[in-house]
Design a protein around this motif. Structure first.
Motif, PDB file in Angstrom:
ATOM      1  N   LEU A 253      24.353  11.675  11.514  1.00 45.78           N
ATOM      2  CA  LEU A 253      23.697  10.390  11.293  1.00 45.78           C
ATOM      3  C   LEU A 253      24.621   9.231  11.653  1.00 45.78           C
ATOM      4  O   LEU A 253      24.199   8.264  12.301  1.00 45.78           O
TER       5      LEU A 253
ATOM      6  N   ASP B 154      19.265   2.496   9.956  1.00 45.16           N
ATOM      7  CA  ASP B 154      18.237   2.976   9.036  1.00 45.16           C
ATOM      8  C   ASP B 154      18.867   3.184   7.662  1.00 45.16           C
ATOM      9  O   ASP B 154      19.394   4.256   7.373  1.00 45.16           O
TER      10      ASP B 154
ATOM     11  N   THR C 185      23.833   6.653  14.610  1.00 47.38           N
ATOM     12  CA  THR C 185      23.712   5.227  14.299  1.00 47.38           C
ATOM     13  C   THR C 185      24.751   4.429  15.079  1.00 47.38           C
ATOM     14  O   THR C 185      24.447   3.374  15.640  1.00 47.38           O
TER      15      THR C 185
ATOM     16  N   SER D 266      17.905   6.417   5.616  1.00 50.46           N
ATOM     17  CA  SER D 266      18.549   7.678   5.989  1.00 50.46           C
ATOM     18  C   SER D 266      19.965   7.752   5.428  1.00 50.46           C
ATOM     19  O   SER D 266      20.387   8.777   4.907  1.00 50.46           O
TER      20      SER D 266
ATOM     21  N   SER E 244      19.840   8.208   1.712  1.00 51.87           N
ATOM     22  CA  SER E 244      19.425   9.571   1.380  1.00 51.87           C
ATOM     23  C   SER E 244      20.624  10.523   1.409  1.00 51.87           C
ATOM     24  O   SER E 244      20.815  11.330   0.496  1.00 51.87           O
TER      25      SER E 244
ATOM     26  N   SER F 211      26.795   2.741   3.468  1.00 55.11           N
ATOM     27  CA  SER F 211      25.526   2.333   2.858  1.00 55.11           C
ATOM     28  C   SER F 211      25.525   0.850   2.504  1.00 55.11           C
ATOM     29  O   SER F 211      24.558   0.137   2.772  1.00 55.11           O
TER      30      SER F 211
ATOM     31  N   ASP G 252      25.326  16.716   8.392  1.00 58.26           N
ATOM     32  CA  ASP G 252      24.281  15.682   8.445  1.00 58.26           C
ATOM     33  C   ASP G 252      24.890  14.285   8.461  1.00 58.26           C
ATOM     34  O   ASP G 252      24.413  13.395   9.167  1.00 58.26           O
TER      35      ASP G 252
END
Length: 165
Positions: A70, A94, A74, A97, A100, A132, A66
């Motif tokens: 992602l 995002d 991105t 996301s 998360s 992040s 995942d």
């Protein structure tokens, strides 16, 4: 039955022998029962640990996949905006996301992972933390921020892909 009782009466030491044998059997059973219970508990504990390890390993593999997906998604979307010199207000990135997946990485238990997976998870947490924190939309977003974000994503993708191998 009468003959057995008669035989016991004419042999007075028989009762003592029967009592001795019964006592030894009782001692053997008293030792064997807890041993079997403990052995069963050890087997059950090993099964539970194996299931926990397998579950954690599956969650770890899913988290890696995942994360890579992602970050690539991105990065590709952001790269298109940078290549076309288009500014964006955050619709490319995002944070929810990314946060998360980062939260999933932080919540994963390391004690059920082997040494390689544990160090991989540590690296994954570091990279996801950098992504992040580094990909927050900036006021006055421009191509320079986009290139900075791409550099962060490229480094993270490279590091996480290395862990996944």
């Amino acid at each position: 039955m009468e003959s057995l009782l008669h035989w016991i009466e004419i042999h007075p030491g028989t009762a003592t022998w029967v009592q001795a044998i019964g006592s030894m059997l009782a001692i053997a059973i008293a030792i064997w029962v807890p041993y079997r219970q403990r052995r069963g508990q050890i087997i059950d504990d090993r099964k539970q640990q194996t299931l926990k390890t397998q579950s954690t390993s599956r969650r770890y593999a899913s988290l890696l996949n995942d994360s890579i997906h992602l970050i690539r998604q991105t990065r590709e979307s952001l790269h298109e905006h940078v290549r076309e010199h288009r500014a964006t207000t955050g619709n490319v990135i995002d944070p929810a996301s990314i946060d998360s997946i980062y939260a999933r990485a932080l919540a994963l238990e390391t004690e059920s992972l082997d040494e390689a997976q544990g160090s991989g998870l540590s690296l994954l947490r570091t990279q996801l933390g950098l992504v992040s924190n580094g990909l927050r939309p900036q006021p006055g977003w421009n191509v320079v921020y986009g290139e900075r974000h791409l550099a962060i994503l490229d480094a993270a993708e490279h590091e996480i892909a290395a862990v996944a191998r």
